[in-house]
Scaffold this motif. Structure first.
Motif, short mmCIF file in Angstrom:
data_model
loop_
_atom_site.label_atom_id
_atom_site.label_comp_id
_atom_site.label_asym_id
_atom_site.label_seq_id
_atom_site.Cartn_x
_atom_site.Cartn_y
_atom_site.Cartn_z
N LEU A 101 0.84 -1.19 0.00
CA LEU A 101 0.00 0.00 0.00
C LEU A 101 0.88 1.24 0.00
O LEU A 101 1.78 1.37 0.83
CB LEU A 101 -0.91 0.01 1.23
CG LEU A 101 -1.79 1.25 1.42
CD1 LEU A 101 -2.88 1.29 0.36
CD2 LEU A 101 -2.39 1.28 2.82
N LYS A 102 0.62 2.13 -0.95
CA LYS A 102 1.31 3.41 -0.98
C LYS A 102 0.35 4.50 -0.51
O LYS A 102 -0.85 4.43 -0.77
CB LYS A 102 1.79 3.73 -2.39
CG LYS A 102 2.94 2.88 -2.88
CD LYS A 102 3.30 3.22 -4.31
CE LYS A 102 3.76 4.65 -4.48
NZ LYS A 102 4.16 4.96 -5.87
N HIS A 103 0.89 5.47 0.19
CA HIS A 103 0.05 6.61 0.57
C HIS A 103 0.88 7.89 0.49
O HIS A 103 2.10 7.89 0.66
CB HIS A 103 -0.58 6.44 1.95
CG HIS A 103 0.38 6.07 3.03
ND1 HIS A 103 1.27 6.96 3.58
CD2 HIS A 103 0.58 4.90 3.69
CE1 HIS A 103 1.97 6.37 4.52
NE2 HIS A 103 1.59 5.11 4.61
N LYS A 104 0.17 8.95 0.19
CA LYS A 104 0.77 10.28 0.10
C LYS A 104 -0.18 11.25 0.77
O LYS A 104 -1.40 11.15 0.61
CB LYS A 104 1.00 10.67 -1.37
CG LYS A 104 1.69 12.03 -1.56
CD LYS A 104 1.64 12.46 -3.01
CE LYS A 104 2.48 11.58 -3.90
NZ LYS A 104 3.94 11.77 -3.66
N SER A 105 0.37 12.18 1.53
CA SER A 105 -0.44 13.24 2.09
C SER A 105 0.23 14.57 1.80
O SER A 105 1.32 14.62 1.22
CB SER A 105 -0.63 13.04 3.61
OG SER A 105 0.60 13.22 4.29
N LEU A 106 -0.40 15.63 2.21
CA LEU A 106 0.06 16.96 1.81
C LEU A 106 1.49 17.22 2.26
O LEU A 106 2.30 17.80 1.52
CB LEU A 106 -0.89 18.02 2.35
CG LEU A 106 -0.76 19.41 1.76
CD1 LEU A 106 -0.94 19.39 0.25
CD2 LEU A 106 -1.78 20.36 2.40
#
Length: 848
Positions: A839-844
């Motif tokens: 799982l990849k995630h990106k936030s601000l």
């Protein structure tokens, strides 16, 4: 001997019953499809013919024969313009059987030719077509033979046709594309490529019949209530004979079986058959109730022969456009079965530059995107085409209302007699084709032609005298011809001359619909969406661009292309200042992204922020404002655009925000004059008891202030339920470190949740989060992701590199210390081990 009149009636009824029960000989028209009859094509004057697909287009046939590269890849568009500048020939050979030739009428039918086409059968000219939007037919009984029939379709390119027609015009207009009755977007738009297509774009077949046939069935709803619906079937019958026949109109579900004897005359016969449906199930739009459909069948019987049959699916409903005068002008909203409908939706464009690529699964997907986002209306934009029957069938089934433009967009159009007559036939055909669909709510003359002339100074292209003539031609077409067609063939529906009535730059809130492009085109800040003078009665267009996600960009680029400044990325940005405008808005509200991938992500978060502000402002203004349709739902190729769903059916951040903003229950908090105001908005038809929860915390999860209030969610309206000065909420705390969680509860169930921040995203003091995630398999094609973080995660984006599918939520804010469960359904394939998934995630914060 005397016989009771009741006995006579009973015997006659038994006779009719037995006659109707007796098996009928099927003498309905024969349909012989030519779609699969080994079509070939070639450039005009070439002797090298190659296999072709019908329905199809020359571009796709060239691609299928490995003669051109993939049209949407990199900047291939530029290299393929020659195709639209050439003339093309399609041909096939076919045989028919002897019995087929015994019919009285044998008609060759093209449901769609693109666009300037001459049709020959066995060397004889039979059709001269010049309108993409019309069906074309010719009786070929005198030309067809048993074997080796040669059918040829010769297409003249629209580029040359437009040039010739413009040069011959007494007052040449400023856009060449208006001279061809062909989708305007084929000639390029600020979200679409230039692909000037040609080909047989809808089915081709031969229809053979004798005696009589049903050519049209229109179900008119004279009076509708929950107790009784009084309807009539207006049936058109083309007859080659004079004969008495039986016309039977039936609806099995409603126990309708009306029969009458009709004396046919040669030519066109128009028959009216009235019938009632007791206690009908009404048709409702999405969110208001079930979109129930009835099937009405008409049969034409002569003695023991079934000559023809026709069926229509209808929704029993009363639908009207309400424009009642008030102190500010007049209302503008749709009323369905007596209930005012707040229209929630989007503008819909064609799904492809090459329509033959679109199949039924594509239609189901795009309609499902609308439903999943809680929409109840789509606007079919006037620069595309009148959609396929299946599109409207799905809208009928799912309760999606359709604002239907006629196919005119962003220009002035010719007023010559031949042109207007061509348009009249186009309008009649399409109004008759679509009028039984309960989803079709309104006919609109054009897209932005009126506002262009009135406010965009189009008249500067002409002398004063010529300007008067051009405007006179406008009025003939949009204020006379088209409303006359609607009134004659679909009188129960409203006609609206042009969308919009108002644009930006002056107050837009008196009456009619609005295209508000102060954001984007005028480059005003998102906050103008909140200003009262910019909220109209019905917001039919507004929007903001973003890029599609990286998976989509990867599909049409090479690694070296993945830069805003690359020629390929410029080729997939059709607005002349698209990227600079996005840049300007990013700098207002966000820190500058550190790389291309971050830029892509921030563009989506930015788009979602702006359009969410607009939608909530429009809904808060209910019932003054009663509709909001953003630009645009979908794309016709992979591109930077205003869409909320990209070409590959991947939801952008915007579509997730739209879904929440369009929910039937909405809690919306906004800052006005240093005061937090909370609105409750409902599209429900009943009042509901709810609990409003307000909780102020810092970005580490420390609760600073909270308040719980029992509230009444009033039906079908918007109510301001709380006003509180900001200083009384945050007191001495730093606003850059705060979030106000605003939640509407039904018992323990969250019906709407909407966090509010006191500063722009770039000013939030975000920290790098420590996100804990766990993946579990619910089924081979569905996963669950559990997420938690001790600190605020702003606009988290989830993705699997190795999987393509749909998240139940994405681009959302994770509040500190809360647990989130997100589902992921695969588009294709299956998984059997969660441990192999990454799982990849990106936030601000990751974009700084």
């Amino acid at each position: 001997m005397k016989v009771s009149v009741y006995v006579v009636i009973a015997l006659f009824g038994l006779f009719i019953f037995n006659r109707c029960q007796k098996p009928l000989k099927d003498k309905t028209p024969e349909i012989f499809s030519l779609n699969e009859s080994n079509w070939v094509f070639a450039e005009k004057d070439s002797t090298q013919f190659l296999p072709a697909k019908v329905p199809g287009s020359v571009h796709m046939d060239l691609f299928d024969n490995d003669l051109i590269p993939e049209p949407y890849y990199r900047n291939n568009e530029k290299e393929l313009q020659w195709i639209g500048e050439r003339d093309w020939i399609y041909k096939t050979n076919f045989d028919v059987d002897k019995e087929f030739l015994n019919n009285q009428s044998i008609v060759l039918c093209f449901d769609g030719l693109d666009t300037h086409a001459d049709v020959y059968l066995n060397g004889q000219p039979i059709i001269a077509a010049n309108n993409y939007f019309r069906a074309w037919a010719a009786d070929i009984r005198q030309h067809v033979k048993l074997t080796d029939n040669l059918l040829e379709v010769c297409f003249r390119n629209a580029v040359d046709a437009n040039t010739i027609l413009r040069q011959a015009d007494t007052i040449p207009l400023f856009d060449d594309y208006v001279y061809s009755r062909k989708p305007a977007f084929h000639f390029g738009w600020d979200w679409g490529p230039v692909y000037i297509t040609a080909g047989i774009w809808r089915p081709v077949y031969i229809k053979a019949w004798s005696g009589a046939q049903i050519t049209d069935q229109f179900i008119v709803q004279n009076d509708v209530s929950t107790d009784l619906a009084r309807l009539q079937a207006e049936v058109e019958i083309e007859s080659l004979i004079e004969a008495d026949v039986e016309l039977i109109v039936s609806c099995d579900e409603a126990n309708v079986n009306k029969q009458q004897t009709v004396s046919l005359k040669k030519g066109l016969n128009r028959i009216i058959c009235t019938f009632d449906i007791d206690q009908p199930k009404l048709w409702w739009s999405n969110g208001l109730g079930e979109p129930h459909l009835y099937t009405i069948e008409t049969r034409l019987i002569r003695e023991d022969e079934l000559m023809d049959r026709e069926s229509s699916r209808i929704g029993v409903r009363q639908l009207k456009l309400v424009q009642n005068p008030d102190e500010k002008g007049s209302s503008f909203h749709f009323e369905l079965n007596g209930v005012p409908v707040f229209a929630k939706g989007a503008n819909y464009i064609p799904q492809e530059s090459f329509q033959s690529k679109v199949d039924s699964a594509d239609y189901r997907r795009v309609i499902q995107h609308a439903l999943d986002a809680n929409m109840n209306m789509l606007r079919v934009w006037g620069g595309g085409f009148y959609e396929e029957d299946y599109f409207y069938d799905l809208c009928d089934e799912k309760g999606l209302l359709v604002w239907q433009d006629f196919m005119f967009a962003c220009s002035m159009y010719p007023g010559e007699t031949d042109y207007l007559e061509n348009v009249r036939q186009e309008a009649v055909e399409n109004v008759k084709r679509l009028r039984n669909h309960p989803s079709v709510a309104l006919w609109c003359g054009n897209n932005e032609n009126y506002i262009g002339w009135q406010d965009w100074r189009w008249s500067r292209h002409f002398t004063k005298a010529d300007s008067a003539t051009v405007w006179h031609d406008y009025e003939k077409l949009f204020n006379e011809l088209l409303p006359e067609v609607v009134n004659a063939y679909d009188p129960s529906k409203a006609y609206w001359p042009s969308s919009p009535k108002y644009g930006w730059g002056y107050p837009v809130n008196s009456d009619g619909d609005v295209h508000l492009w102060a954001v984007w085109h005028a480059q005003d800040p998102f906050e103008v969406f909140l200003e009262e003078e910019n909220i109209g009665r019905f917001m039919s267009e507004y929007g903001f661009q973003s890029l599609p996600e990286m998976k989509t960009i990867d599909a049409f680029t090479l690694p070296a292309d993945r830069s805003i400044d690359s020629e390929v990325m410029k080729a997939h940005q059709k607005h002349r200042v698209g990227y600079p405008v996005i840049d300007k808005y990013i700098k207002r509200d966000y820190n500058w992204p550190k790389d291309f991938e971050s830029y892509v992500y921030v563009s989506q978060v930015l788009q979602a922020k702006g359009i969410k502000m607009a939608i909530e402002a429009h809904r808060r203004a209910m019932p003054f404002c009663m509709g909001t349709l953003y630009w645009q739902l979908n794309d016709c190729w992979p591109v930077a655009s205003w869409s909320s769903v990209d070409y590959y059916n991947r939801w952008k951040a915007l579509h997730y925000k739209v879904r929440d903003a369009y929910a039937n229950e909405l809690v919306s908090a906004v800052i006005k004059n240093d005061t937090v105001e909370v609105y409750l908005v409902s599209d429900l038809t009943k009042d509901m008891d709810r609990r409003l929860q307000l909780k102020l915390s810092d970005l580490e999860g420390q609760v600073i202030w909270e308040e719980n209030v029992d509230v009444k969610l009033l039906a079908n309206t918007s109510v301001n339920v709380l006003k509180k000065p900001i200083k009384d909420i945050i007191k001495s705390h730093d606003p850059t470190e705060l979030v106000l969680d605003v939640t509407l509860m039904d018992g323990s169930h969250v019906t709407s949740r909407n966090p509010l921040y006191f500063v722009s995203p770039k000013d939030l003091k975000l920290s790098v989060p420590e996100i804990v995630s766990k993946i579990s398999i619910l089924s081979p094609d569905e996963l669950q992701i559990e997420l938690e973080s001790p600190t605020l995660v702003k606009d988290i984006m989830l993705e699997f590199d190795e999987l393509d599918g749909q998240f139940s939520d994405n681009y959302f804010d994770m509040l500190p210390g809360e647990k989130y469960a997100v589902r992921f359904r695969l588009h294709t394939g299956q998984v059997d081990k969660a441990s192999t998934l990454k799982l990849k995630h990106k936030s601000l914060i990751d974009t700084y």
